[in-house]
Motif scaffolding. Sequence first.
Motif, short mmCIF file in Angstrom:
data_model
loop_
_atom_site.label_atom_id
_atom_site.label_comp_id
_atom_site.label_asym_id
_atom_site.label_seq_id
_atom_site.Cartn_x
_atom_site.Cartn_y
_atom_site.Cartn_z
N UNK A 138 61.82 33.78 10.04
CA UNK A 138 62.13 33.34 8.56
C UNK A 138 61.34 34.13 7.49
N UNK A 139 62.27 34.98 6.66
CA UNK A 139 61.68 35.79 5.59
C UNK A 139 61.27 34.93 4.39
N UNK A 140 60.08 35.10 3.93
CA UNK A 140 59.56 34.27 3.01
C UNK A 140 59.49 35.05 1.49
N UNK A 141 59.27 36.46 1.70
CA UNK A 141 59.11 37.17 0.29
C UNK A 141 58.04 37.11 -0.29
N UNK A 142 57.74 37.29 -1.54
CA UNK A 142 56.23 37.32 -2.09
C UNK A 142 55.98 35.69 -2.14
N UNK A 143 54.80 35.38 -1.70
CA UNK A 143 54.59 34.00 -1.84
C UNK A 143 52.90 33.90 -2.14
N UNK A 144 52.66 33.01 -3.22
CA UNK A 144 51.40 32.68 -3.82
C UNK A 144 50.35 32.28 -2.63
N UNK A 145 49.05 32.35 -2.90
CA UNK A 145 48.20 31.69 -1.95
C UNK A 145 48.35 30.17 -1.71
N UNK A 146 48.65 29.63 -2.76
CA UNK A 146 48.80 28.02 -2.67
C UNK A 146 49.99 27.97 -1.85
N UNK A 147 51.20 28.41 -2.18
CA UNK A 147 52.42 28.16 -1.49
C UNK A 147 51.98 28.63 0.02
N UNK A 148 51.45 29.75 0.39
CA UNK A 148 51.10 30.15 1.83
C UNK A 148 50.49 28.90 2.44
N UNK A 149 49.27 28.53 1.84
CA UNK A 149 48.77 27.40 2.53
C UNK A 149 49.47 25.92 2.93
N UNK A 162 62.96 28.38 8.47
CA UNK A 162 63.83 28.57 7.33
C UNK A 162 64.23 27.32 6.53
N UNK A 163 64.27 26.21 6.97
CA UNK A 163 64.68 25.08 6.11
C UNK A 163 63.39 24.97 5.13
N UNK A 164 62.32 24.78 5.93
CA UNK A 164 60.95 24.29 5.26
C UNK A 164 60.69 25.42 3.91
N UNK A 165 60.90 26.70 4.41
CA UNK A 165 60.61 28.08 3.51
C UNK A 165 61.66 27.64 2.22
N UNK A 166 62.85 27.48 2.57
CA UNK A 166 63.91 27.16 1.45
C UNK A 166 63.51 25.85 0.54
N UNK A 167 62.95 24.83 1.08
CA UNK A 167 62.68 23.60 0.44
C UNK A 167 61.45 23.99 -0.46
N UNK A 168 60.62 24.83 0.14
CA UNK A 168 59.25 25.27 -0.65
C UNK A 168 59.69 26.31 -1.71
N UNK A 169 60.85 26.78 -1.66
CA UNK A 169 61.07 27.59 -2.79
C UNK A 169 61.14 29.08 -2.70
N UNK A 170 60.90 29.45 -1.08
CA UNK A 170 61.03 30.84 -0.70
C UNK A 170 62.48 31.36 -0.70
N UNK A 171 62.70 32.46 -0.98
CA UNK A 171 63.75 33.24 -0.92
C UNK A 171 64.43 33.27 0.49
N UNK A 172 65.66 32.77 0.60
CA UNK A 172 66.13 32.86 2.32
C UNK A 172 67.46 33.45 1.99
N UNK A 173 67.68 34.43 3.02
CA UNK A 173 69.02 35.14 3.23
C UNK A 173 70.14 34.01 3.36
N UNK A 174 71.16 34.46 2.63
CA UNK A 174 72.48 33.82 3.04
C UNK A 174 73.03 34.08 4.20
N UNK A 175 72.51 35.19 4.96
CA UNK A 175 73.09 35.53 6.35
C UNK A 175 72.76 34.53 7.12
#
Length: 176
Positions: free
Chosen positions: A47-58, A107-120
Motif C-alpha cells: 500500500x502506497x500512502x503518499x505524504x503522511x504527517x507524524x500523527x497520521x503515521x502513528x 489499502x483500505x485502512x490507508x484510504x479510510x485514514x485519508x491517504x491517497x490510494x491508486x485507483x489501479x
Amino acid sequence: MPESKRLFFALTLPDEIQQQIIHWRAASFPSDAGRPVAAANLHLTLAFLGDVSAQKQRALIALAERIHQPEFTLTLDDAGQWLRSRVIWLGTRQPPRGLLQLANMLRSQAARSGCWQSPQPFHPHITLLRDASHAVAIPPPGFRWSVPVTEFVLYESQFVRGRTRYTPLCHLPLRP
C-alpha cells in the motif's frame, strides 16, 4: 505546517534472495534494458500512502499492528514489462490469499485514514528495472523463488543526492 514523510507498506526480500534476483536479472536482460533497481530497494509494495504527517503515521501503525494475518509463502515465478510506466517487473502467477488479504486490509485502512490510494487494482510485483524505454524479451518460465513472509514493513521513501533510499520505520509481524 507539520512535517510529512513519503510512506508505503511493503514486503522485503531476504538478502540471499535479493542477490539471486540481481544475478538472474543481469543474466536475463540486456544492459540497456533499463535502470536497475538496487538490491536493497527490491520490495513488493502492499500500500502506497503518499505524504503522511507524524500523527497520521502513528495512527496507521496502530491500525496495522491490529492486523491478524497468518504467515504465508510468496512464490516469485512471473515477469513482465509495463511499457507505459517503463518498468520491468518480477511477480507471482498465483498470488497467495494471505498476500491479497494483507494488501487489501492495508489499502483500505490507508484510504479510510485519508491517504491517497491508486485507483489501479493491486498487481503484486517487484520492480527490477526502471526507465525501460523499449520492449525487451521476458525470460521464459523456469525461474522461481519461494519467499517466506513473516512480516511487513512501513518504509519511508527519500530522494537524496539523485538516489532513492527506502528506510524501514517499523517492522510488523504477521500472526494468526
